[in-house]
Design an enzyme around this catalytic site. Structure first.
Site, PDB file in Angstrom:
ATOM      1  N   LYS A 285      -6.440   2.745   9.433  1.00 52.77           N
ATOM      2  CA  LYS A 285      -6.361   4.204   9.533  1.00 52.77           C
ATOM      3  C   LYS A 285      -6.263   4.645  10.988  1.00 52.77           C
ATOM      4  CE  LYS A 285      -8.084   5.312   5.042  1.00 52.77           C
ATOM      5  NZ  LYS A 285      -8.878   6.105   4.135  1.00 52.77           N
TER       6      LYS A 285
ATOM      7  N   LYS B 282      -4.168   6.793  -1.582  1.00 48.79           N
ATOM      8  CA  LYS B 282      -4.097   8.254  -1.501  1.00 48.79           C
ATOM      9  C   LYS B 282      -3.273   8.725  -0.319  1.00 48.79           C
ATOM     10  CE  LYS B 282      -8.583   9.964  -2.871  1.00 48.79           C
ATOM     11  NZ  LYS B 282      -9.872  10.344  -2.260  1.00 48.79           N
TER      12      LYS B 282
ATOM     13  N   LYS C  79      -1.896  -1.766  -1.519  1.00 43.85           N
ATOM     14  CA  LYS C  79      -2.663  -1.127  -2.587  1.00 43.85           C
ATOM     15  C   LYS C  79      -2.159   0.301  -2.836  1.00 43.85           C
ATOM     16  CE  LYS C  79      -6.418   1.426  -0.552  1.00 43.85           C
ATOM     17  NZ  LYS C  79      -7.494   2.228  -1.044  1.00 43.85           N
TER      18      LYS C  79
HETATM   19  P1  ATP Z   1      -6.959   5.528   0.303  1.00 46.78           P
HETATM   20  O1  ATP Z   1      -6.292   5.131  -0.962  1.00 46.78           O
HETATM   21  O2  ATP Z   1      -6.219   6.561   1.083  1.00 46.78           O
HETATM   22  O3  ATP Z   1      -7.446   4.372   1.101  1.00 46.78           O
HETATM   23  P2  ATP Z   1      -9.673   5.793  -0.389  1.00 46.78           P
HETATM   24  O4  ATP Z   1      -9.812   4.382  -0.801  1.00 46.78           O
HETATM   25  O5  ATP Z   1     -10.316   6.227   0.858  1.00 46.78           O
HETATM   26  O6  ATP Z   1      -8.206   6.286  -0.262  1.00 46.78           O
HETATM   27  P3  ATP Z   1     -11.514   7.119  -2.105  1.00 46.78           P
HETATM   28  O7  ATP Z   1     -11.338   8.367  -2.864  1.00 46.78           O
HETATM   29  O8  ATP Z   1     -12.520   7.197  -1.043  1.00 46.78           O
HETATM   30  O9  ATP Z   1     -10.093   6.701  -1.602  1.00 46.78           O
HETATM   31  O10 ATP Z   1     -11.805   5.914  -3.072  1.00 46.78           O
HETATM   32  C1  ATP Z   1     -12.520   6.043  -4.243  1.00 46.78           C
HETATM   33  C2  ATP Z   1     -12.668   4.702  -4.909  1.00 46.78           C
HETATM   34  O11 ATP Z   1     -11.399   4.209  -5.363  1.00 46.78           O
HETATM   35  C3  ATP Z   1     -13.244   3.586  -4.019  1.00 46.78           C
HETATM   36  O12 ATP Z   1     -14.241   2.895  -4.750  1.00 46.78           O
HETATM   37  C4  ATP Z   1     -12.079   2.688  -3.754  1.00 46.78           C
HETATM   38  O13 ATP Z   1     -12.462   1.342  -3.559  1.00 46.78           O
HETATM   39  C5  ATP Z   1     -11.277   2.836  -5.019  1.00 46.78           C
HETATM   40  N1  ATP Z   1      -9.841   2.545  -4.835  1.00 46.78           N
HETATM   41  C6  ATP Z   1      -9.021   3.119  -3.919  1.00 46.78           C
HETATM   42  N2  ATP Z   1      -7.770   2.637  -4.045  1.00 46.78           N
HETATM   43  C7  ATP Z   1      -7.802   1.729  -5.057  1.00 46.78           C
HETATM   44  C8  ATP Z   1      -6.811   0.874  -5.665  1.00 46.78           C
HETATM   45  N3  ATP Z   1      -5.549   0.876  -5.265  1.00 46.78           N
HETATM   46  N4  ATP Z   1      -7.196   0.069  -6.688  1.00 46.78           N
HETATM   47  C9  ATP Z   1      -8.474   0.062  -7.103  1.00 46.78           C
HETATM   48  N5  ATP Z   1      -9.449   0.830  -6.572  1.00 46.78           N
HETATM   49  C10 ATP Z   1      -9.132   1.657  -5.564  1.00 46.78           C
END
Ligand code: ATP
Ligand code: LTN
Length: 332
Positions: free
Chosen positions: A112, A197, A194
């Protein structure tokens, strides 16, 4: 004492199917086995630039999403991070036991931070310490998250162990709960990354608030592997990713799924996957929109009240063990 779980998501951008399948789905299942707290981590959101008005709206929307996926406010505590000042207070104490070198190693910061270059905030660097505070504040046993959070959980454990050693027993050392299937749902556009978001390509993720047309269009455009066979195979990550989503939404076994698609093509898989996704999203979205403002306020108010009460004794203990919290006053 019943075992406790804690987890959270950031109210940034839009939640996608990866967030649901990797994390929220497990929260819903585990809430009946554990005493559960689910937090909208809005302080974490500020580690990258936010429009305050949008953030406030997204915070409420995410709480609605928690409820609509099936978190039961009668059973679990749902609250907003900034409503419980103890998170930021404990984060400061933990900052003082965290080493710069530990945060330097965090891969999420590296990724990031690279995107933002010289505008990277100190908050983004410190993100994992605030996350550790979230977890340790509640004497959490288990933290259900996706695979990408594993490194943050390891740091949380290290900080708890170090604090306990240096200042006396204060925190329970939590374990991560990372599901065997679905912990890393991949981008529909690039199966080596992955589903994220913050991906700029809108076709890479199925959003939980996407309408049926968008779902069909995105699956139709999803990249596939060479070959035509439809089976789970690590050497064919794109199809395996689509099959994994199908598996989690239909709760069928890989064998059943492979048999079902044995004589069918990719187009058929994508169309069926869109159908099962829309079947899941349609009632979910109706629930998101069916929660009134009054209902939501009441749930978040009682959630934060309960979280504040649960957090207090641990923050008091951490402060007292560090010679704070009035322990400097003569006669105490
Ligand atoms: P970004 O996708 O931008 O990295 P983030 O991981 O910060 O966003 P959060 O809303 O904080 O998004 O994540 C919420 C939950 O979703 C966390 O437990 C994270 O591990 C899970 N998660 C995020 N992306 C995935 C994915 N592609 N597959 C499975 N779990 C995920
Ligand atoms: N970093 C997490 C969100 C998060 C979290 C937490 C998850 C912040 N605090 C405490 C579990 C427990 C993420 O998913 N990006």
């Amino acid at each position: 004492m019943p075992k406790r779980i804690f987890s959270g998501a950031q109210p940034t951008n839009q939640l996608h199917l990866g967030n649901y399948l990797g994390a929220l789905r497990n929260w819903v299942e585990l809430q009946h086995e554990y005493e559960s707290l689910f937090c909208v981590v809005n302080l974490h959101a500020h580690t990258i630039q936010q429009d305050p008005k949008v953030l406030a709206e997204k915070t409420r929307e995410l709480a609605r999403i928690y409820l609509a996926v099936g978190i039961d406010p009668q059973v679990s505590t749902i609250f907003v991070q900034s409503d419980v000042p103890a998170h930021a207070e404990l984060a400061w104490l933990l900052n003082c036991v965290t080493r710069m070198s530990e945060l330097d190693r965090m891969t999420q910061f590296k990724e990031k931070g690279r995107k933002q270059r010289e505008n990277t905030s100190v908050g983004l660097f410190d993100y994992p310490v605030l996350m550790a505070a979230d977890i340790l504040l509640y004497q959490t046993d288990l933290v259900p998250v996706g695979e990408d959070q594993k490194q943050h959980l390891e740091l949380t454990r290290d900080l708890a162990i170090r604090f306990n050693r240096d200042f006396g027993e204060t925190f329970r050392v939590p374990d991560p709960f990372i599901p065997k299937v679905g912990a890393r749902i991949m981008s529909l556009h690039d199966p080596t990354k992955k589903m994220s978001k913050s991906d700029e390509n809108p076709n890479s993720s199925i959003l939980l608030l996407d309408d049926a047309d968008a779902v069909r269009r995105k699956f139709k455009r999803a990249v596939t592997d060479s070959g035509t066979e439809i089976r789970f195979d690590p050497a064919r990550p794109a199809i395996t990713n689509l099959l994994t989503i199908y598996q989690l939404l239909t709760k069928q076994t890989p064998e059943e799924i492979e048999a079902h698609f044995a004589d069918k093509g990719y187009g058929h898989l994508k169309a069926e996957l869109a159908d099962v996704t829309i079947d899941f999203l349609t009632p979910f979205q109706a629930r998101v929109h069916g929660i009134s403002d009054e209902e939501l306020d009441a749930i978040l108010n009682s959630g934060s009240e309960r979280a504040r009460a649960l957090a207090r004794p641990t923050l008091d203990a951490a402060q007292a063990h560090m010679g704070l919290h009035g322990s400097h006053i003569a006669g105490r």
